[in-house]
Design a protein around this motif. Structure first.
Motif, PDB file in Angstrom:
ATOM      1  N   ALA A 189       3.193   7.886  -8.793  1.00 38.83           N
ATOM      2  CA  ALA A 189       3.813   6.635  -9.256  1.00 38.83           C
ATOM      3  C   ALA A 189       2.767   5.620  -9.712  1.00 38.83           C
ATOM      4  N   ASP A 190       1.566   5.667  -9.153  1.00 39.01           N
ATOM      5  CA  ASP A 190       0.480   4.753  -9.508  1.00 39.01           C
ATOM      6  C   ASP A 190      -0.399   5.407 -10.566  1.00 39.01           C
ATOM      7  N   ASP A 191      -1.053   4.583 -11.371  1.00 44.43           N
ATOM      8  CA  ASP A 191      -1.948   5.102 -12.416  1.00 44.43           C
ATOM      9  C   ASP A 191      -3.155   5.855 -11.852  1.00 44.43           C
ATOM     10  N   HIS A 192      -3.518   5.551 -10.612  1.00 41.93           N
ATOM     11  CA  HIS A 192      -4.671   6.192  -9.966  1.00 41.93           C
ATOM     12  C   HIS A 192      -4.232   6.774  -8.623  1.00 41.93           C
ATOM     13  N   PRO A 193      -3.557   7.937  -8.659  1.00 40.14           N
ATOM     14  CA  PRO A 193      -3.046   8.502  -7.405  1.00 40.14           C
ATOM     15  C   PRO A 193      -4.156   8.828  -6.411  1.00 40.14           C
ATOM     16  N   GLU A 194      -3.881   8.549  -5.149  1.00 39.61           N
ATOM     17  CA  GLU A 194      -4.838   8.834  -4.071  1.00 39.61           C
ATOM     18  C   GLU A 194      -4.636  10.223  -3.483  1.00 39.61           C
ATOM     19  N   GLU A 216       0.826  -1.210   0.000  1.00 37.82           N
ATOM     20  CA  GLU A 216       0.000   0.000   0.000  1.00 37.82           C
ATOM     21  C   GLU A 216       0.862   1.262   0.000  1.00 37.82           C
ATOM     22  N   LEU A 217       1.937   1.258   0.766  1.00 37.24           N
ATOM     23  CA  LEU A 217       2.849   2.408   0.733  1.00 37.24           C
ATOM     24  C   LEU A 217       3.364   2.633  -0.682  1.00 37.24           C
ATOM     25  N   LYS A 218       3.810   1.564  -1.319  1.00 38.85           N
ATOM     26  CA  LYS A 218       4.356   1.663  -2.675  1.00 38.85           C
ATOM     27  C   LYS A 218       3.297   2.216  -3.637  1.00 38.85           C
ATOM     28  N   GLU A 219       2.067   1.722  -3.535  1.00 40.36           N
ATOM     29  CA  GLU A 219       0.993   2.177  -4.417  1.00 40.36           C
ATOM     30  C   GLU A 219       0.604   3.625  -4.152  1.00 40.36           C
TER      31      GLU A 219
END
Length: 158
Positions: free
Chosen positions: A116-121, A56-59
């Motif tokens: 870094a993720d396609d769907h940033p939070e 989860e941290l990485k995402e």
């Protein structure tokens, strides 16, 4: 009083990520003004929760450069406010059942990449004092953040 539908809780892990200075990472939720929160996310079926928190941290923040300091001894629960039940998570859950971890960040600030993720939070982030967490939380998560601020206080030391 509103009755909560008989829905289950979503299994979730959360990260209280401490900087070397004893401050805590918070991210501002994308599209939600003034909604600051800790990294957290769902656990996949059969997934080890210690690995899940690093995933989860990485995402969510683009790095898993962290070491786990401790695992909260209890699962902490929260219910969604009534207007979100039946809406959030495609209406499948009433809230979340969370296992929280205190982690020490072992990287550099430049390692944190919110896109870094396609769907940033998160759309922005900062380091804050652990004691300030409850005041930053949305109302329905405030009790959990108060508990984390109390129980993880020893890890806020340099």
């Amino acid at each position: 009083m509103v009755d909560t539908p008989p829905l289950p809780y979503r299994l979730n892990v959360g990260a209280v990520l401490f900087s070397p200075e004893g401050l805590v990472f918070v991210g501002k939720r994308k599209g939600f003004p003034d909604a600051w929160q800790l990294p957290q996310g769902g656990v996949d079926d059969g997934e080890n929760i210690r690995l899940a928190v690093l995933r989860e941290l990485k995402e969510e923040i683009g790095t898993d450069k962290a070491e786990i300091l401790t695992e909260h001894p209890e699962w902490l629960l929260y219910d969604l406010p009534p207007h979100l039940i039946g809406v959030a998570w495609k209406g499948k859950y009433r809230g979340q059942r969370q296992k929280w971890f205190a982690l020490r960040f072992t990287g550099e600030d430049a390692d944190i990449q919110l896109d870094a993720d396609d769907h940033p939070e998160f759309e922005e982030w900062r380091w804050v004092k652990l004691a300030d967490l409850p005041d930053l939380a949305v109302a329905f998560k405030r009790d959990i953040y108060e508990r984390l601020a109390q129980d993880f206080a020893p890890y806020a030391q340099r």
